[in-house]
Structures are given as C-alpha cells and as structure tokens.
Design a protein around this motif. Structure first.
Motif, PDB file in Angstrom:
ATOM      1  N   TYR A 369       4.739  11.190  -7.045  1.00 47.87           N
ATOM      2  CA  TYR A 369       3.353  11.082  -6.610  1.00 47.87           C
ATOM      3  C   TYR A 369       2.654   9.866  -7.210  1.00 47.87           C
ATOM      4  O   TYR A 369       1.437   9.856  -7.370  1.00 47.87           O
ATOM      5  N   SER A 370       3.398   8.839  -7.547  1.00 45.88           N
ATOM      6  CA  SER A 370       2.792   7.622  -8.082  1.00 45.88           C
ATOM      7  C   SER A 370       2.091   6.867  -6.956  1.00 45.88           C
ATOM      8  O   SER A 370       2.653   6.676  -5.874  1.00 45.88           O
ATOM      9  N   ASP A 371       0.859   6.420  -7.208  1.00 46.12           N
ATOM     10  CA  ASP A 371       0.100   5.680  -6.202  1.00 46.12           C
ATOM     11  C   ASP A 371      -0.327   4.304  -6.684  1.00 46.12           C
ATOM     12  O   ASP A 371      -1.125   3.632  -6.035  1.00 46.12           O
ATOM     13  N   VAL A 372       0.175   3.874  -7.834  1.00 39.94           N
ATOM     14  CA  VAL A 372      -0.105   2.527  -8.324  1.00 39.94           C
ATOM     15  C   VAL A 372       1.090   2.092  -9.161  1.00 39.94           C
ATOM     16  O   VAL A 372       1.734   2.900  -9.842  1.00 39.94           O
ATOM     17  N   ILE A 373       1.418   0.800  -9.085  1.00 41.68           N
ATOM     18  CA  ILE A 373       2.534   0.226  -9.832  1.00 41.68           C
ATOM     19  C   ILE A 373       2.010  -0.952 -10.631  1.00 41.68           C
ATOM     20  O   ILE A 373       1.401  -1.869 -10.071  1.00 41.68           O
ATOM     21  N   PHE A 374       2.232  -0.939 -11.930  1.00 42.94           N
ATOM     22  CA  PHE A 374       1.840  -2.045 -12.797  1.00 42.94           C
ATOM     23  C   PHE A 374       3.036  -2.978 -12.973  1.00 42.94           C
ATOM     24  O   PHE A 374       4.140  -2.532 -13.301  1.00 42.94           O
ATOM     25  N   MET A 375       2.801  -4.264 -12.783  1.00 40.86           N
ATOM     26  CA  MET A 375       3.816  -5.289 -13.003  1.00 40.86           C
ATOM     27  C   MET A 375       3.491  -5.987 -14.313  1.00 40.86           C
ATOM     28  O   MET A 375       2.498  -6.716 -14.418  1.00 40.86           O
ATOM     29  N   VAL A 376       4.332  -5.745 -15.334  1.00 42.67           N
ATOM     30  CA  VAL A 376       4.092  -6.291 -16.669  1.00 42.67           C
ATOM     31  C   VAL A 376       5.349  -7.026 -17.112  1.00 42.67           C
ATOM     32  O   VAL A 376       6.387  -6.400 -17.360  1.00 42.67           O
ATOM     33  N   GLN A 377       5.266  -8.338 -17.193  1.00 43.17           N
ATOM     34  CA  GLN A 377       6.390  -9.173 -17.628  1.00 43.17           C
ATOM     35  C   GLN A 377       7.669  -8.863 -16.848  1.00 43.17           C
ATOM     36  O   GLN A 377       8.756  -8.762 -17.404  1.00 43.17           O
ATOM     37  N   ALA A 383       2.477   4.648 -12.061  1.00 39.55           N
ATOM     38  CA  ALA A 383       1.406   5.436 -12.675  1.00 39.55           C
ATOM     39  C   ALA A 383       0.641   6.160 -11.587  1.00 39.55           C
ATOM     40  O   ALA A 383       0.933   6.045 -10.387  1.00 39.55           O
ATOM     41  N   HIS A 384      -0.364   6.921 -12.012  1.00 44.95           N
ATOM     42  CA  HIS A 384      -1.152   7.762 -11.114  1.00 44.95           C
ATOM     43  C   HIS A 384      -2.632   7.472 -11.349  1.00 44.95           C
ATOM     44  O   HIS A 384      -3.121   7.617 -12.484  1.00 44.95           O
ATOM     45  N   ARG A 385      -3.304   7.052 -10.305  1.00 48.76           N
ATOM     46  CA  ARG A 385      -4.700   6.656 -10.442  1.00 48.76           C
ATOM     47  C   ARG A 385      -5.567   7.782 -10.994  1.00 48.76           C
ATOM     48  O   ARG A 385      -6.483   7.543 -11.794  1.00 48.76           O
ATOM     49  N   ALA A 386      -5.308   9.013 -10.555  1.00 53.52           N
ATOM     50  CA  ALA A 386      -6.142  10.129 -10.991  1.00 53.52           C
ATOM     51  C   ALA A 386      -6.102  10.287 -12.508  1.00 53.52           C
ATOM     52  O   ALA A 386      -7.143  10.458 -13.159  1.00 53.52           O
ATOM     53  N   VAL A 387      -4.914  10.203 -13.098  1.00 54.16           N
ATOM     54  CA  VAL A 387      -4.791  10.339 -14.556  1.00 54.16           C
ATOM     55  C   VAL A 387      -5.437   9.160 -15.256  1.00 54.16           C
ATOM     56  O   VAL A 387      -6.157   9.321 -16.250  1.00 54.16           O
ATOM     57  N   LEU A 388      -5.218   7.948 -14.754  1.00 52.37           N
ATOM     58  CA  LEU A 388      -5.781   6.758 -15.380  1.00 52.37           C
ATOM     59  C   LEU A 388      -7.298   6.774 -15.349  1.00 52.37           C
ATOM     60  O   LEU A 388      -7.963   6.430 -16.332  1.00 52.37           O
ATOM     61  N   GLU A 405      -7.995  -4.293  -7.417  1.00 52.40           N
ATOM     62  CA  GLU A 405      -7.086  -3.232  -7.834  1.00 52.40           C
ATOM     63  C   GLU A 405      -7.346  -1.924  -7.100  1.00 52.40           C
ATOM     64  O   GLU A 405      -6.442  -1.098  -6.945  1.00 52.40           O
ATOM     65  N   ALA A 406      -8.604  -1.707  -6.649  1.00 53.23           N
ATOM     66  CA  ALA A 406      -8.931  -0.465  -5.962  1.00 53.23           C
ATOM     67  C   ALA A 406      -8.246  -0.372  -4.606  1.00 53.23           C
ATOM     68  O   ALA A 406      -8.038   0.739  -4.092  1.00 53.23           O
ATOM     69  N   ARG A 407      -7.872  -1.501  -4.009  1.00 57.20           N
ATOM     70  CA  ARG A 407      -7.263  -1.498  -2.674  1.00 57.20           C
ATOM     71  C   ARG A 407      -5.786  -1.873  -2.704  1.00 57.20           C
ATOM     72  O   ARG A 407      -5.134  -1.839  -1.674  1.00 57.20           O
ATOM     73  N   SER A 408      -5.271  -2.251  -3.860  1.00 60.47           N
ATOM     74  CA  SER A 408      -3.885  -2.706  -3.957  1.00 60.47           C
ATOM     75  C   SER A 408      -3.032  -1.649  -4.641  1.00 60.47           C
ATOM     76  O   SER A 408      -3.480  -0.977  -5.581  1.00 60.47           O
ATOM     77  N   ARG A 409      -1.812  -1.519  -4.178  1.00 60.24           N
ATOM     78  CA  ARG A 409      -0.882  -0.584  -4.811  1.00 60.24           C
ATOM     79  C   ARG A 409      -0.199  -1.213  -6.019  1.00 60.24           C
ATOM     80  O   ARG A 409       0.123  -0.525  -6.993  1.00 60.24           O
ATOM     81  N   VAL A 410       0.031  -2.513  -5.987  1.00 56.33           N
ATOM     82  CA  VAL A 410       0.675  -3.227  -7.086  1.00 56.33           C
ATOM     83  C   VAL A 410      -0.399  -3.963  -7.875  1.00 56.33           C
ATOM     84  O   VAL A 410      -1.162  -4.757  -7.315  1.00 56.33           O
ATOM     85  N   VAL A 411      -0.468  -3.703  -9.186  1.00 61.48           N
ATOM     86  CA  VAL A 411      -1.486  -4.297 -10.049  1.00 61.48           C
ATOM     87  C   VAL A 411      -0.771  -5.094 -11.142  1.00 61.48           C
ATOM     88  O   VAL A 411      -0.051  -4.508 -11.963  1.00 61.48           O
ATOM     89  N   PRO A 412      -0.940  -6.411 -11.178  1.00 59.61           N
ATOM     90  CA  PRO A 412      -0.330  -7.193 -12.264  1.00 59.61           C
ATOM     91  C   PRO A 412      -1.151  -7.083 -13.550  1.00 59.61           C
ATOM     92  O   PRO A 412      -2.386  -7.014 -13.519  1.00 59.61           O
ATOM     93  N   ILE A 413      -0.471  -7.061 -14.696  1.00 58.11           N
ATOM     94  CA  ILE A 413      -1.113  -7.002 -16.004  1.00 58.11           C
ATOM     95  C   ILE A 413      -0.681  -8.232 -16.788  1.00 58.11           C
ATOM     96  O   ILE A 413       0.515  -8.510 -16.914  1.00 58.11           O
ATOM     97  N   HIS A 414      -1.661  -8.965 -17.333  1.00 61.16           N
ATOM     98  CA  HIS A 414      -1.365 -10.200 -18.059  1.00 61.16           C
ATOM     99  C   HIS A 414      -1.824 -10.062 -19.512  1.00 61.16           C
ATOM    100  O   HIS A 414      -2.729  -9.300 -19.836  1.00 61.16           O
TER     101      HIS A 414
END
Length: 562
Positions: A369-377, A383-388, A405-414
């Motif tokens: 049930y993951s609805d967001v993916i963080f791209m880190v290095q 992850a799950h938006r509700a928990v976050l 980020e509210a409209r994108s499934r993939v969120v990059p982290i820098h």
C-alpha cells in the motif's frame, strides 16, 4: 629487565621484571621478604600466549590470592601484546590476533583481575614509554594509598612528625553532566489525528450492511498493519460473485457470524470521492455485524492508537452499548478481528506489551500500500503518505499543500544519505531510533532538525551522549571523532541540550581535549565556560604541585614496582 620512567614530572617509576614464578613455591617468610621491597605488584601475561595465561590463572593465582589478602599490597594485572594499527589505539582483542586459539580474550583477563582484586591494564608492550604513559594514572591512586598504609605501620614516627605530616590535596569529583530530556511519545495521538482529520489520505470506506449508509473512512495501510483479517479482505483476489466474509469469528453456539465483506466484490474502485478526498483507488467494506456497526468509530480508534488500550476500549463500549453481554460479545469479535484470541495470561500488562507503536513496523520500508517513493542517493525507499503526514508536520505540509510532492509519486531527497533518511523513516513508523555510531546519530539529528521532529532530535542527542560517555579515556584521547566539531554542529542545528552537555563533557575531560589542536576552535565565551567548569581545577593542580615540591624537599620520592 628493568624499566625506568617518570610520571607527574618528578616521580621515578622503576619496574623490575622478575620472570621466575618459583618464588611462590617458597615459604611465606621468603616470599614476603622479596615482595615487601615493592610498593606495587604487577602481574603480566602475553595476550598471544593462552597456555601461559592459563598457567597464571589456574596455577599461580590460587597461591597468590591468600598472600595478597594478608599482605594488602596493590596489584596491577597487565595484558601485554597487541598489533599496532594506523587507524586507532592498540587493540588487544582476539580479532586482531593471527591465531584465535592462542589468544586471550579481554573478558578472561578482566575476570582474572576481579578475582585477584587487581587493576586491569592493556599495553601493546612493556617498555619505558608505556610504563610512563599508562602507569601514571593508576599509580597516582596507589601512591596515596601506599603512603597511608606505611604511615599506619609506623604510628610512633607518625605521632612524632604529626606537625610536619604532608597531606595530599583532596580531588573533588567532576561536576555531574546535565541530563538530556526527551519528550514523551506522541505516537498514539498522531495516529488518532490521522483517523480524525486525515480523511484526505483515506482509501477505505465503511458502509452499514442494512442501510448502505456511509459509516466512516480509514487507511488501508494502517488497517493491514494491525489486522490480518483486513489484509485478507483488502489484498484478496478480485471476484464478481457475491462475496462471503473472509473475517469470521465464532459465537458461543459455534455458528459463523459475518463481520465484514467487500462491496459487490469490488475491493478497489475508482468511485468519485467526497469533497476533501484525494482521487484514486478506494476500497469499500460493508459492516454486517450490528454491534460492530454501532461501535465502528471506537473500534477504529482502538486500532489506530496501537491496539493495546483494551481497558479504554471496554470503557468506551460500555458507555456506548449499556449492555455488559453485548460488550463482552463485541470485545471477543474485535479480538478475532485483529487476530488475537484471549489466552490464560491475558493480563493488562501483557495486552499493553503486544502491539503499541510497533503496529506499523511491518509497513516500514515495505511496498505494501505504498503511495510515495523517496529517491535518496539512488536508493528506492517506499513509504505511505498517511503515516508521514500524521507523524511529521513538515511532511504534512509537503503532501497537503500546493507543492510538487503532493502530486508526484516519486519524491527526490537531497542533502541526506540513504542510511540517514532510512533511520528517519524508521522513527516515523516505529517511534524508536538506534543509530550505530556517534556520526550516524549526528546525521539523523540533522535530518530530524530539517523536518522539525523534535523528539527524534532529543533521542539522537541521548545516543551521542551515551556513545561518548562509554568511551574510556585512552580511546577518547586517540579517537578520530572531534568533539569540538560535534559541539559546532549541535549549536548550528539547534540541539541546545547536546550543546550544553558537550561543553560540560569537554570540561570534565579537560586534560584530554585541551591538548587537541581543535581546542582552539572554541569561542572565547565557550573557553571561559570550559575553564570555569574544568576538572581537575587549576587550584587542585597548584596544590598538587606544591605538595610534590614539599615531598621532594623532605625525602627523595622513589616508587619501586616489582
């Protein structure tokens, strides 16, 4: 062999190597005649010679123990031999030896020192350099004890020279380090907020079985993490036939009683959401049990808060139903719903320890049930938006506002490493964090400050303090970790408690840190505070210098160690 070194500036330490153990086979008078020439007895063994150590432990230690008990001489047990490395201090652990079977572990040497009542040291080699470097701190205590012991043996002489008796200065204990206060856990309150106000991220709708009325909304990730029956319902295969409930609890008469079922067999639907909901896939469940239908909100609240507040759930059901028999039946059905049957040891403490904040541990770093993916290095972290949103205010603003980020499934982290961000997500899901090192704890602290998670920042402060406090003085003096730079980072990232603690820690270990080059990086105000709190104080060192000068005038200070 004889090793000579100087400690405290003017005290000569002579270590005479006597390798013959036949001395202990002699009578008591002969042994005492030799040993009483020494102020301190040193027992040494090689860490790479296990047979010799076993001979000392099994053969000579039993003979030596009664002699030491009657004589009262201080004893130092020295483990000699290590492989010098370039990265840190000498290590005497078995992992650094070439042959495991012939190496003496640290634990065995420490146990022998406890049996003999000795002080335990580990030296790479026994020579002039290491005698002066490592014996100084141990001898300072033993010298004072020796002076007191010899003074007691000569009471007449002590009474005659009572006026001129020298007393060493009293060394006060270092100031107690300030405590690090950690906020209480808000995990249950955060999950309750998600149920009450996180309807924007809800993807499960409940309907009454008799009227079809909408009863409420929930989040599939939370329900599946707590209840195996919800996992069967929400993750089961699609079918167009009239579904039978996959969640069954047995009544006393043994007949099956349907609690939940999917709406027309459609587990996932793209039906229009009401105002305030995100568009997307929706699971619709029919509540067929009338008691569960009446108390669905209390049941969901119990599940979201961690499924451990059984007493509070029972009180809420009693207030709602006003019928003890109905409350007992519904309690049994809820136990079946979350996959937990009543057992013989069903005590409040056992119930409380079963779930709690660990209910979401199965969702951590899981694609379920993951609805967001963080791209880190280059790493992919689901992850799950509700928990976050429930656990982090910055994430709530990021996913709820008009940001990309509210409209994108993939969120990059820098600016954060993948291990650090994974530890940050672990705290959001499990309410706990255990960094592996001081540097990792500081990295997670910086990430927590970036996302404004204050309690995680406090937990990282506690970890840094615990790691530094557990380091012995020798490791602290040779470690590559710069405590001064940790102080700078703590101040830069608003870790006020850690900043104050590190100042006190530097002051308590002043003799170690004052000789490091980065000590000059302290500001004038910080240096004044460290000087004010330093241990040992300038006054004590001045008194110690005067005491040593007076002793030198009265008699030549010479400490003989056999």
């Amino acid at each position: 062999m004889e090793y000579t070194s100087r400690v405290f500036g003017d005290v000569t330490v002579v270590v005479r190597d006597c390798p013959s153990w036949d001395l202990l086979d002699s009578d008591w008078a002969s042994v005492r005649k030799v040993l009483e020439q020494a102020d301190i007895l040193v027992i040494k063994y090689s860490v790479t010679d296990k047979l010799a150590f076993q001979q000392v432990r099994n053969g000579y230690a039993p003979r030596l123990r009664p002699l030491l008990r009657h004589w009262g001489v201080p004893v130092i047990l020295v483990a000699v031999g290590a492989r010098l490395n370039d990265e840190g201090p000498p290590c005497t652990c078995p992992l650094c030896a070439s042959d495991w079977s012939s190496c003496v572990p640290h634990s065995e040497g420490l146990q022998l020192s406890r049996d003999l009542g000795a002080t335990y040291l580990e030296l790479p080699s026994l020579n002039h350099v290491f005698v002066g470097r490592y014996f100084g701190s141990v001898l300072e205590y033993f010298m004072i004890q020796c002076l007191k012991h010899k003074a007691k043996e000569r009471p007449e002489k002590r009474r005659g020279n009572k006026v001129n008796e020298l007393r060493p200065p009293h060394l006060e204990q270092p100031a107690r380090l300030p405590p690090i206060r950690v906020e209480e856990s808000s995990f249950s309150q955060d999950m309750q907020w998600l149920l009450e106000r996180g309807v924007q991220f809800a993807d499960v709708a409940f309907y009454a079985g008799d009227s079809g009325k909408e009863l409420g909304w929930a989040h599939a990730a939370v329900l599946c993490a707590v209840s195996p029956y919800f996992r069967q319902l929400l993750l089961g295969p699609k079918t167009r036939e009239r579904p039978q409930s996959r969640c069954v609890c047995r009544e006393r008469d043994g007949g099956p009683h349907s609690l939940l079922s999917t709406w027309d067999g459609a587990i996932i639907d793209d039906m229009p959401r009401s105002e305030g909901h995100l568009t997307g896939r929706l699971s619709r469940l029919v509540v067929k049990d009338p008691l569960l239908c009446m108390c669905l909100w209390e049941t969901l609240m119990f599940i979201y808060r961690g499924a451990w507040e059984w007493d509070h759930l029972q009180e809420a059901l009693e207030e709602k139903l006003k019928n003890s028999l109905a409350v007992a039946q519904l309690m049994e059905r809820i136990r079946s719903l979350i996959g937990r049957e009543r057992g013989p040891r069903d005590t409040p403490s056992a119930r409380a320890a079963q779930l709690g904040p660990q209910t979401l541990v199965n969702l951590f770093n899981s694609p379920l049930y993951s609805d967001v993916i963080f791209m880190v290095q280059g790493s992919v972290l689901p992850a799950h938006r509700a928990v976050l949103v429930a656990r982090c205010d910055v994430m709530a603003a990021m996913f709820s506002g008009k940001y990309a980020e509210a409209r994108s499934r993939v969120v990059p982290i820098h600016g954060v490493s993948s291990d650090t961000f994974l530890s940050f997500l672990e705290y959001l899901y499990t309410d706990s964090c255990c960094p592996a090192s001081v540097l990792q704890a500081m990295a997670v602290l910086v990430c927590a400050e970036m996302y404004q998670v204050k309690r995680l920042q406090h937990l990282c402060e506690v970890c840094v303090c615990a790691y530094l406090q557990s380091m012995p003085s020798r490791e602290l003096s040779s470690t590559g970790i710069s405590v001064i730079r940790l102080l700078r980072r703590a101040k830069c990232h608003n870790a006020e408690q850690l900043y104050v603690w590190l100042l006190h820690f530097i002051a308590n270990n002043y003799l170690i840190f004052s000789h490091k080059p980065d000590f000059l990086e302290l500001s004038e105000e910080e240096r004044e505070q460290v000087e004010r709190l330093r241990w040992p104080s300038r006054g004590y060192l001045q008194e110690l210098s005067e005491y040593q000068q007076r002793r030198r005038k009265l008699r030549k200070s010479r400490c003989i160690v056999m």
